[in-house]
Design a protein around this motif. Sequence first.
Motif, PDB file in Angstrom:
ATOM      1  N   VAL A 110       0.847  -1.192   0.000  1.00 12.30           N
ATOM      2  CA  VAL A 110       0.000   0.000   0.000  1.00 12.30           C
ATOM      3  C   VAL A 110       0.883   1.242   0.000  1.00 12.30           C
ATOM      4  CG1 VAL A 110      -1.813   1.278   1.212  1.00 12.30           C
ATOM      5  CG2 VAL A 110      -1.792  -1.224   1.287  1.00 12.30           C
ATOM      6  N   VAL A 111       0.533   2.193  -0.855  1.00 12.03           N
ATOM      7  CA  VAL A 111       1.231   3.470  -0.907  1.00 12.03           C
ATOM      8  C   VAL A 111       0.248   4.585  -0.572  1.00 12.03           C
ATOM      9  CG1 VAL A 111       2.195   5.179  -2.510  1.00 12.03           C
ATOM     10  CG2 VAL A 111       3.070   2.855  -2.508  1.00 12.03           C
ATOM     11  N   THR A 112       0.650   5.492   0.307  1.00 14.48           N
ATOM     12  CA  THR A 112      -0.133   6.697   0.523  1.00 14.48           C
ATOM     13  C   THR A 112       0.643   7.850  -0.092  1.00 14.48           C
ATOM     14  OG1 THR A 112       0.825   7.354   2.658  1.00 14.48           O
ATOM     15  CG2 THR A 112      -0.996   5.790   2.698  1.00 14.48           C
ATOM     16  N   ARG A 113      -0.055   8.635  -0.880  1.00 14.64           N
ATOM     17  CA  ARG A 113       0.548   9.779  -1.553  1.00 14.64           C
ATOM     18  C   ARG A 113      -0.008  11.040  -0.930  1.00 14.64           C
ATOM     19  NH1 ARG A 113      -1.765  14.469  -3.777  1.00 14.64           N
ATOM     20  NH2 ARG A 113      -0.633  15.172  -5.597  1.00 14.64           N
ATOM     21  N   GLN A 114       0.883  11.883  -0.433  1.00 14.92           N
ATOM     22  CA  GLN A 114       0.463  13.130   0.175  1.00 14.92           C
ATOM     23  C   GLN A 114       0.345  14.221  -0.883  1.00 14.92           C
ATOM     24  OE1 GLN A 114      -0.122  12.070   3.009  1.00 14.92           O
ATOM     25  NE2 GLN A 114       1.147  10.294   2.594  1.00 14.92           N
ATOM     26  N   ALA A 115      -0.440  15.222  -0.592  1.00 17.17           N
ATOM     27  CA  ALA A 115      -0.512  16.352  -1.516  1.00 17.17           C
ATOM     28  C   ALA A 115       0.842  17.019  -1.628  1.00 17.17           C
ATOM     29  CB  ALA A 115      -1.556  17.353  -1.046  1.00 17.17           C
ATOM     30  N   ASP A 116       1.531  17.216  -0.516  1.00 21.97           N
ATOM     31  CA  ASP A 116       2.846  17.843  -0.501  1.00 21.97           C
ATOM     32  C   ASP A 116       3.641  17.309   0.678  1.00 21.97           C
ATOM     33  OD1 ASP A 116       2.176  19.924  -2.555  1.00 21.97           O
ATOM     34  OD2 ASP A 116       0.780  20.461  -0.960  1.00 21.97           O
TER      35      ASP A 116
ATOM     36  N   ASP B 126      20.219   8.365  -1.620  1.00 24.68           N
ATOM     37  CA  ASP B 126      21.207   9.092  -0.819  1.00 24.68           C
ATOM     38  C   ASP B 126      21.163  10.595  -1.028  1.00 24.68           C
ATOM     39  OD1 ASP B 126      22.117   6.752   0.303  1.00 24.68           O
ATOM     40  OD2 ASP B 126      23.742   6.479  -1.145  1.00 24.68           O
ATOM     41  N   SER B 127      20.540  11.046  -2.111  1.00 23.66           N
ATOM     42  CA  SER B 127      20.506  12.478  -2.381  1.00 23.66           C
ATOM     43  C   SER B 127      19.345  13.184  -1.676  1.00 23.66           C
ATOM     44  CB  SER B 127      20.407  12.731  -3.888  1.00 23.66           C
ATOM     45  OG  SER B 127      19.139  12.334  -4.389  1.00 23.66           O
ATOM     46  N   LEU B 128      18.473  12.417  -1.028  1.00 23.77           N
ATOM     47  CA  LEU B 128      17.286  12.980  -0.388  1.00 23.77           C
ATOM     48  C   LEU B 128      17.309  12.746   1.116  1.00 23.77           C
ATOM     49  CD1 LEU B 128      14.543  11.671  -2.860  1.00 23.77           C
ATOM     50  CD2 LEU B 128      15.674  13.898  -2.897  1.00 23.77           C
ATOM     51  N   TRP B 129      16.830  13.728   1.865  1.00 22.80           N
ATOM     52  CA  TRP B 129      16.662  13.483   3.298  1.00 22.80           C
ATOM     53  C   TRP B 129      15.330  12.818   3.593  1.00 22.80           C
ATOM     54  CZ3 TRP B 129      12.457  15.253   5.851  1.00 22.80           C
ATOM     55  CH2 TRP B 129      11.800  16.409   5.402  1.00 22.80           C
ATOM     56  N   VAL B 130      14.416  12.860   2.638  1.00 18.80           N
ATOM     57  CA  VAL B 130      13.058  12.359   2.849  1.00 18.80           C
ATOM     58  C   VAL B 130      13.055  10.828   2.925  1.00 18.80           C
ATOM     59  CG1 VAL B 130      10.696  12.414   1.992  1.00 18.80           C
ATOM     60  CG2 VAL B 130      12.266  14.293   1.468  1.00 18.80           C
ATOM     61  N   PRO B 131      12.517  10.240   3.991  1.00 17.16           N
ATOM     62  CA  PRO B 131      12.422   8.785   4.075  1.00 17.16           C
ATOM     63  C   PRO B 131      11.076   8.286   3.555  1.00 17.16           C
ATOM     64  CG  PRO B 131      11.797   9.708   6.180  1.00 17.16           C
ATOM     65  CD  PRO B 131      12.100  10.890   5.259  1.00 17.16           C
ATOM     66  N   ILE B 132      10.987   6.987   3.349  1.00 15.86           N
ATOM     67  CA  ILE B 132       9.691   6.334   3.187  1.00 15.86           C
ATOM     68  C   ILE B 132       9.351   5.735   4.550  1.00 15.86           C
ATOM     69  CG2 ILE B 132       8.394   4.487   2.072  1.00 15.86           C
ATOM     70  CD1 ILE B 132      10.197   4.797  -0.356  1.00 15.86           C
ATOM     71  N   SER B 133       8.292   6.222   5.153  1.00 12.34           N
ATOM     72  CA  SER B 133       7.849   5.690   6.440  1.00 12.34           C
ATOM     73  C   SER B 133       6.955   4.487   6.179  1.00 12.34           C
ATOM     74  CB  SER B 133       7.080   6.773   7.213  1.00 12.34           C
ATOM     75  OG  SER B 133       6.534   6.249   8.409  1.00 12.34           O
ATOM     76  N   VAL B 134       7.267   3.351   6.815  1.00 14.08           N
ATOM     77  CA  VAL B 134       6.515   2.111   6.603  1.00 14.08           C
ATOM     78  C   VAL B 134       5.782   1.760   7.897  1.00 14.08           C
ATOM     79  CG1 VAL B 134       6.610  -0.296   5.887  1.00 14.08           C
ATOM     80  CG2 VAL B 134       8.291   1.336   4.991  1.00 14.08           C
ATOM     81  N   VAL B 135       4.469   1.668   7.822  1.00 15.27           N
ATOM     82  CA  VAL B 135       3.636   1.389   8.985  1.00 15.27           C
ATOM     83  C   VAL B 135       2.904   0.065   8.792  1.00 15.27           C
ATOM     84  CG1 VAL B 135       1.692   2.211  10.385  1.00 15.27           C
ATOM     85  CG2 VAL B 135       3.359   3.848   9.468  1.00 15.27           C
TER      86      VAL B 135
ATOM     87  N   PRO C 155       5.908  11.335  -0.095  1.00 12.53           N
ATOM     88  CA  PRO C 155       5.477  12.713  -0.386  1.00 12.53           C
ATOM     89  C   PRO C 155       4.733  12.769  -1.706  1.00 12.53           C
ATOM     90  CG  PRO C 155       7.795  12.445  -0.901  1.00 12.53           C
ATOM     91  CD  PRO C 155       7.363  11.169  -0.234  1.00 12.53           C
ATOM     92  N   GLY C 156       3.962  13.825  -1.884  1.00 18.34           N
ATOM     93  CA  GLY C 156       3.150  13.924  -3.083  1.00 18.34           C
ATOM     94  C   GLY C 156       3.763  14.713  -4.219  1.00 18.34           C
ATOM     95  N   ILE C 157       4.855  15.430  -3.981  1.00 21.65           N
ATOM     96  CA  ILE C 157       5.521  16.146  -5.067  1.00 21.65           C
ATOM     97  C   ILE C 157       5.937  15.114  -6.109  1.00 21.65           C
ATOM     98  CG2 ILE C 157       7.521  17.541  -5.697  1.00 21.65           C
ATOM     99  CD1 ILE C 157       7.439  18.656  -2.835  1.00 21.65           C
ATOM    100  N   PRO C 158       5.442  15.205  -7.343  1.00 28.63           N
ATOM    101  CA  PRO C 158       5.654  14.137  -8.323  1.00 28.63           C
ATOM    102  C   PRO C 158       7.109  13.708  -8.488  1.00 28.63           C
ATOM    103  CG  PRO C 158       4.002  15.656  -9.133  1.00 28.63           C
ATOM    104  CD  PRO C 158       4.547  16.270  -7.866  1.00 28.63           C
ATOM    105  N   ARG C 159       8.032  14.678  -8.504  1.00 32.64           N
ATOM    106  CA  ARG C 159       9.438  14.308  -8.687  1.00 32.64           C
ATOM    107  C   ARG C 159       9.932  13.443  -7.537  1.00 32.64           C
ATOM    108  NH1 ARG C 159      14.412  16.218  -7.176  1.00 32.64           N
ATOM    109  NH2 ARG C 159      13.583  18.057  -6.116  1.00 32.64           N
ATOM    110  N   LEU C 160       9.557  13.800  -6.322  1.00 30.67           N
ATOM    111  CA  LEU C 160       9.978  13.025  -5.160  1.00 30.67           C
ATOM    112  C   LEU C 160       9.271  11.677  -5.114  1.00 30.67           C
ATOM    113  CD1 LEU C 160      10.094  15.717  -2.316  1.00 30.67           C
ATOM    114  CD2 LEU C 160      11.936  14.917  -3.807  1.00 30.67           C
TER     115      LEU C 160
END
Length: 355
Positions: free
Chosen positions: A114-120, A222-231, A239-244
């Motif tokens: 399951v993937v949740t996509r945020q608006a931002d 490695d170029s991003l600080w943003v993680p994928i949080s797995v619950v 995140p919802g920003i398309p590039r990310l």
Amino acid sequence: MSARLTQLTRHLSRPLLNYGHTSAAAVARTTIGASIMSSPSAAEARSKRMIHTAGCIIIGDEVLGGKTVDTNSAHFAKYCFLLGMNLKRIEVIGDDAAEIGEAARRMSENYDFVVTRQADLIDSHSNADVNGSGRDVGIHDGGIGPTHDDITYESIAKAFNLPLKLHDDTLRRMKALSKPHPSQKNFSWDVPSAALDAKLRMVRLPIDESRDEKSQVLFVDDSLWVPISVVNGNIHILPGIPRLFTQLLDGLKPLLTPRLENPEGKGVYRILFSTPMAESEVAGYLTKLAAEVEPKGVKVGSYPRWGRSRNSVTLVGKDKDYMESLVPQIEKGVDGVRVEKEEDADESEDEEKRS
């Protein structure tokens, strides 16, 4: 003509086949209550089992209100198709904690991935640069960002009775790979401030402290600080920003492939035909064809192309050799040709008209 149109309507309304697979989650389905928390052992099992089915949750009032056009679900659908995952459901819900929690629990139970996509995600007020490149990738608030309506982490944590924990490694990466907005000239990581509190809100993640933290916070680029949080072992918060969104999904792929039956495009195939015939004219043939191929796990699709003189017919399934054997028969049955893209036959037709 009326009978053929009725047949076509029935054909087009048939549900998508699951290509021979039943969700591993669905096999063990139980009633999900608002306060039920999955056991650590069940969450661990979810994180390791084979992936056959997938679901996607799009979160954001701005999507429902028409302010933001969601493109990530289309990308995710193609992603699942190429990896042989059967995408069963895409839901769009608003910034409502109860609805987010209900959808997360239900999809976690029903589907394997399951993937949740945020608006931002990114803090638009801080110009947080997620990759250190100096480019502003922040947009308006939502999802898992720094403002009051960024409630996804909080809502999903509550749904599974998990605490929100400040994740030290994510904070370290944020400090190294982000920079304050020009309006925050006096910002300091060491001095308490409202801006600092807002940034820290983005690194407080749902954590099950009885499980290995590394499996719950994935750094796949490695170029991003943003993680994928797995619950709960199978809910992946992006995140919802398309590039990310795209970049993180691509980074996640190596972790998924060992759990896929036929990864890297070998799972599901699509064969496309272009026909000059009206849908009502080929409806009878396609209805018979659909009944013939269904036992083999193959789906027949018919798609009108408004404004063009040709329509499209598709075969989708996993038995490539069987599907290939049907090509001559279908070309004859719809008086059409096999194409790689819908517009291929259009181009030939246009050239004929010009000559």
